[in-house]
Every structure is written in C-alpha cells, then in structure tokens.
Design a protein around this motif. Structure first.
Motif, PDB file in Angstrom:
ATOM      1  N   GLN A 190       2.634   4.002 -17.411  1.00 52.56           N
ATOM      2  CA  GLN A 190       3.489   3.097 -16.481  1.00 52.56           C
ATOM      3  C   GLN A 190       4.512   3.685 -16.201  1.00 52.56           C
ATOM      4  OE1 GLN A 190       3.517  -0.976 -17.466  1.00 52.56           O
ATOM      5  NE2 GLN A 190       5.375  -1.514 -16.521  1.00 52.56           N
ATOM      6  N   ALA A 191       5.297   3.343 -14.918  1.00 48.10           N
ATOM      7  CA  ALA A 191       6.399   4.138 -14.354  1.00 48.10           C
ATOM      8  C   ALA A 191       7.641   3.628 -15.101  1.00 48.10           C
ATOM      9  CB  ALA A 191       6.847   3.501 -13.107  1.00 48.10           C
ATOM     10  N   ARG A 192       8.468   4.297 -15.746  1.00 47.06           N
ATOM     11  CA  ARG A 192       9.703   3.957 -16.447  1.00 47.06           C
ATOM     12  C   ARG A 192      10.893   3.647 -15.454  1.00 47.06           C
ATOM     13  NH1 ARG A 192       5.777   7.441 -19.018  1.00 47.06           N
ATOM     14  NH2 ARG A 192       6.255   7.471 -21.477  1.00 47.06           N
ATOM     15  N   VAL A 193      11.602   2.838 -15.855  1.00 47.06           N
ATOM     16  CA  VAL A 193      12.791   2.263 -14.896  1.00 47.06           C
ATOM     17  C   VAL A 193      14.064   2.587 -15.912  1.00 47.06           C
ATOM     18  CG1 VAL A 193      13.830   0.475 -13.704  1.00 47.06           C
ATOM     19  CG2 VAL A 193      11.241   0.626 -14.143  1.00 47.06           C
ATOM     20  N   LEU A 194      14.791   3.322 -15.109  1.00 50.34           N
ATOM     21  CA  LEU A 194      16.152   3.620 -15.651  1.00 50.34           C
ATOM     22  C   LEU A 194      17.432   3.154 -14.917  1.00 50.34           C
ATOM     23  CD1 LEU A 194      17.838   5.439 -17.669  1.00 50.34           C
ATOM     24  CD2 LEU A 194      17.774   7.217 -15.726  1.00 50.34           C
ATOM     25  N   LEU A 195      18.162   2.309 -15.398  1.00 46.80           N
ATOM     26  CA  LEU A 195      19.258   1.661 -14.809  1.00 46.80           C
ATOM     27  C   LEU A 195      20.533   2.437 -15.116  1.00 46.80           C
ATOM     28  CD1 LEU A 195      18.428  -2.168 -16.087  1.00 46.80           C
ATOM     29  CD2 LEU A 195      17.653  -0.766 -14.011  1.00 46.80           C
ATOM     30  N   LEU A 196      21.085   2.585 -13.817  1.00 46.18           N
ATOM     31  CA  LEU A 196      22.459   3.278 -13.950  1.00 46.18           C
ATOM     32  C   LEU A 196      23.527   2.437 -13.530  1.00 46.18           C
ATOM     33  CD1 LEU A 196      21.179   7.042 -13.020  1.00 46.18           C
ATOM     34  CD2 LEU A 196      21.614   5.931 -15.242  1.00 46.18           C
ATOM     35  N   SER A 197      24.697   2.755 -14.043  1.00 46.47           N
ATOM     36  CA  SER A 197      25.975   2.103 -13.328  1.00 46.47           C
ATOM     37  C   SER A 197      27.056   2.489 -13.779  1.00 46.47           C
ATOM     38  CB  SER A 197      25.932   0.510 -13.378  1.00 46.47           C
ATOM     39  OG  SER A 197      27.077  -0.173 -12.884  1.00 46.47           O
ATOM     40  N   HIS A 239       6.020  -4.619  -8.402  1.00 48.33           N
ATOM     41  CA  HIS A 239       4.773  -3.903  -8.162  1.00 48.33           C
ATOM     42  C   HIS A 239       5.051  -2.362  -8.075  1.00 48.33           C
ATOM     43  CE1 HIS A 239       0.676  -2.761  -6.728  1.00 48.33           C
ATOM     44  NE2 HIS A 239       1.268  -2.148  -5.721  1.00 48.33           N
ATOM     45  N   LEU A 240       6.464  -2.075  -7.757  1.00 49.24           N
ATOM     46  CA  LEU A 240       6.888  -0.428  -7.651  1.00 49.24           C
ATOM     47  C   LEU A 240       7.126  -0.159  -9.010  1.00 49.24           C
ATOM     48  CD1 LEU A 240       7.835   1.997  -6.386  1.00 49.24           C
ATOM     49  CD2 LEU A 240      10.389   0.782  -6.093  1.00 49.24           C
ATOM     50  N   PHE A 241       8.029  -1.175  -9.879  1.00 46.34           N
ATOM     51  CA  PHE A 241       8.309  -1.035 -10.976  1.00 46.34           C
ATOM     52  C   PHE A 241       7.060  -0.922 -12.083  1.00 46.34           C
ATOM     53  CE2 PHE A 241      12.149  -3.281 -10.232  1.00 46.34           C
ATOM     54  CZ  PHE A 241      12.801  -2.387  -9.147  1.00 46.34           C
ATOM     55  N   GLY A 242       5.957  -1.607 -11.763  1.00 43.04           N
ATOM     56  CA  GLY A 242       4.862  -1.585 -12.779  1.00 43.04           C
ATOM     57  C   GLY A 242       3.654  -0.533 -12.259  1.00 43.04           C
ATOM     58  N   GLN A 243       4.124   0.290 -11.455  1.00 44.24           N
ATOM     59  CA  GLN A 243       3.144   1.228 -11.189  1.00 44.24           C
ATOM     60  C   GLN A 243       2.519   1.947 -12.183  1.00 44.24           C
ATOM     61  OE1 GLN A 243       1.178   2.382  -7.763  1.00 44.24           O
ATOM     62  NE2 GLN A 243       1.729   0.250  -7.828  1.00 44.24           N
ATOM     63  N   ARG A 244       1.362   2.498 -12.174  1.00 46.34           N
ATOM     64  CA  ARG A 244       0.719   3.123 -13.312  1.00 46.34           C
ATOM     65  C   ARG A 244       0.179   4.492 -12.412  1.00 46.34           C
ATOM     66  NH1 ARG A 244       0.392   0.197 -17.607  1.00 46.34           N
ATOM     67  NH2 ARG A 244      -0.663   1.650 -18.945  1.00 46.34           N
ATOM     68  N   ASP A 245       0.509   5.773 -13.423  1.00 46.22           N
ATOM     69  CA  ASP A 245      -0.033   6.899 -12.792  1.00 46.22           C
ATOM     70  C   ASP A 245      -1.629   6.800 -12.889  1.00 46.22           C
ATOM     71  OD1 ASP A 245      -0.820   9.741 -13.266  1.00 46.22           O
ATOM     72  OD2 ASP A 245       1.009  10.042 -12.426  1.00 46.22           O
ATOM     73  N   ALA A 246      -2.235   7.351 -11.504  1.00 46.74           N
ATOM     74  CA  ALA A 246      -3.679   7.481 -11.698  1.00 46.74           C
ATOM     75  C   ALA A 246      -4.180   8.362 -12.596  1.00 46.74           C
ATOM     76  CB  ALA A 246      -4.012   7.729 -10.249  1.00 46.74           C
ATOM     77  N   SER A 300       0.657  -1.351  -0.014  1.00 44.76           N
ATOM     78  CA  SER A 300       0.084  -0.036   0.310  1.00 44.76           C
ATOM     79  C   SER A 300       0.961   1.241   0.022  1.00 44.76           C
ATOM     80  CB  SER A 300      -0.943  -0.048   1.202  1.00 44.76           C
ATOM     81  OG  SER A 300      -0.198   0.158   2.508  1.00 44.76           O
ATOM     82  N   CYS A 301       1.912   1.136   0.693  1.00 45.58           N
ATOM     83  CA  CYS A 301       3.093   2.216   0.566  1.00 45.58           C
ATOM     84  C   CYS A 301       3.536   2.647  -0.757  1.00 45.58           C
ATOM     85  CB  CYS A 301       4.152   2.200   1.740  1.00 45.58           C
ATOM     86  SG  CYS A 301       3.415   2.316   3.320  1.00 45.58           S
ATOM     87  N   VAL A 302       3.952   1.496  -1.362  1.00 42.34           N
ATOM     88  CA  VAL A 302       4.289   1.436  -2.747  1.00 42.34           C
ATOM     89  C   VAL A 302       3.036   2.180  -3.770  1.00 42.34           C
ATOM     90  CG1 VAL A 302       4.994   0.166  -4.892  1.00 42.34           C
ATOM     91  CG2 VAL A 302       6.157  -0.054  -2.486  1.00 42.34           C
ATOM     92  N   GLU A 303       2.162   1.723  -3.420  1.00 45.35           N
ATOM     93  CA  GLU A 303       0.959   2.221  -4.258  1.00 45.35           C
ATOM     94  C   GLU A 303       0.861   3.824  -3.893  1.00 45.35           C
ATOM     95  OE1 GLU A 303      -2.224   1.056  -6.615  1.00 45.35           O
ATOM     96  OE2 GLU A 303      -1.206  -0.349  -5.476  1.00 45.35           O
ATOM     97  N   ALA A 304       1.048   4.294  -2.882  1.00 47.47           N
ATOM     98  CA  ALA A 304       0.948   5.664  -2.583  1.00 47.47           C
ATOM     99  C   ALA A 304       2.200   6.478  -3.077  1.00 47.47           C
ATOM    100  CB  ALA A 304       0.904   6.021  -1.108  1.00 47.47           C
ATOM    101  N   LEU A 305       3.330   5.713  -3.517  1.00 48.89           N
ATOM    102  CA  LEU A 305       4.261   6.579  -4.138  1.00 48.89           C
ATOM    103  C   LEU A 305       4.057   7.189  -5.805  1.00 48.89           C
ATOM    104  CD1 LEU A 305       7.234   4.371  -3.152  1.00 48.89           C
ATOM    105  CD2 LEU A 305       6.712   6.425  -2.214  1.00 48.89           C
ATOM    106  N   GLU A 306       3.363   6.246  -6.413  1.00 44.43           N
ATOM    107  CA  GLU A 306       2.750   6.626  -7.732  1.00 44.43           C
ATOM    108  C   GLU A 306       4.177   7.035  -8.661  1.00 44.43           C
ATOM    109  OE1 GLU A 306      -0.338   9.192  -7.715  1.00 44.43           O
ATOM    110  OE2 GLU A 306      -1.673   7.717  -6.993  1.00 44.43           O
TER     111      GLU A 306
END
Length: 200
Positions: free
Chosen positions: A181-188, A169-176, A130-136
């Motif tokens: 869908q949330a984008r995921v950027l991998l940095l290294s 669930h965090l990576f697959g969040q959708r903006d209400a 539920s906290c991850v859901e709230a992050l959006e």
C-alpha cells in the motif's frame, strides 16, 4: 521517479456537478473511445454540453484530441483504457448515460436537467478515480498537511460528491507489482497539536 503535484484547493476540488466544459469534452472523447460506433453522438453532445450552447460544445469537442497510442496531441490510450475498466465495473452508470442520451436525442430535454448533472458528476468522478488508479503511488507526501485536514477524515458514505472518497482512494492505492500500500507522509513547519484527551 515520477512526481505529481497536487494541491487541496484545485486538485481535490471537483466544483459543481457539471464541472468545466473542457472536462466534459474530455469525457465525450473518452466515451467515444469506450462506446465506439454505438455512441449516439447527437444525444451525447446534448447530455454533456451543460450550460453551453450546443454549437460551442461541439466546437470544444472538435478541438479536444482523440484517444491515440502515439502522437503529440492525443488523449493517452493507457488512461483511456483505465477509464474503460472503471466504467465496465459500473454498468449501471453506462446504462444511465445511455438512457439520458436517448432522451436528449429528442428536442425536449429540459426536464432531465437534474439527472444530467448527476450523470456528468459520476462520469467525472469515474475519470478522476481512473486517473488516480494510473498514478500507482508508492509514497504520497502532503506538505503543509494542516491544509488537507478535512481530506484525511473518513468520507461520507451517503454523499457521492464527497471528495474524500477520491483522496482515500489515492492514499489506499496498492502497487500492482509488489502489492504494497502507498505510504502517506505528513509534513508541516506549522506548529500543530494532534488530537489528545484531557488525561493525556
């Protein structure tokens, strides 16, 4: 712009099933908010106290702020409502908790240790979800992503403890509002060879 810092060794580590006592006191306060007067407090203390003495757990709850809309020391009502929605979507979890509380309201409750640990784990995972859901999030940046590699794999559907359920669930969040869908950027900065086949 809202920045939330997460680290693989702590933010995505749920530890053992029972978790920490301060997590369980927060869960108690949230269940108090969700269930209201129907919460059997005596049984709930025993069901959630883990390995602590009951008196110590009660004191921990006393020092944990309750849910409120305003005030400095409070549990955020928006997050509490998100937790309530998650629990309402899992009526079987609330039923398991109520059955556990009924049994733990008796003096002899030691036979229910394993079920208690499982229920506490599921209540904690529901809170995390539920906290991850709230992050959006619109953008999730994994810095030094090679440290997150195991979190990027698909979760084990047979294992409810698999923390990859939470990260996916965090990576697959959708903006209400925009339904994107949330984008995921991998940095290294560490040289990293992605998986390749021999003929590639």
């Amino acid at each position: 712009l809202n920045f939330v810092s997460l680290t693989p060794g702590t933010s995505f580590n749920m530890g053992d099933r029972g978790g920490r006592s301060d997590e369980r006191t927060v869960v108690f306060r949230l269940l108090e908010y969700v269930l209201g007067e129907s919460l059997d407090r005596a049984g709930a203390y025993r069901a959630l106290m883990g390995g602590q003495r009951e008196e110590n757990f009660r004191n921990g709850v006393r020092w944990t702020p309750a849910v409120a809309e305003t005030g400095m020391h409070r549990l955020d009502k928006g997050l509490a409502d998100a937790y309530k929605r998650e629990l309402e979507a899992k009526p079987e979890l609330l039923q398991r908790f109520r059955r556990l509380v009924d049994r733990f309201d008796q003096d002899d409750f030691h036979d229910d240790w394993n079920e208690r640990q499982n229920v506490v784990r599921d209540l904690r995972l529901t809170l995390a979800r539920s906290c991850v859901e709230a992050l959006e999030p619109d953008l999730v940046i994994l810095d030094e992503f090679q440290r997150f590699r195991e979190l990027l794999d698909d979760p084990d559907p047979e294992n409810p403890d698999d923390i990859r359920h939470l990260t996916h669930h965090l990576f697959g969040q959708r903006d209400a509002q925009t339904d994107t869908q949330a984008r995921v950027l991998l940095l290294s900065a560490t040289p990293y060879k992605m998986y390749t086949l021999r003929d590639e």
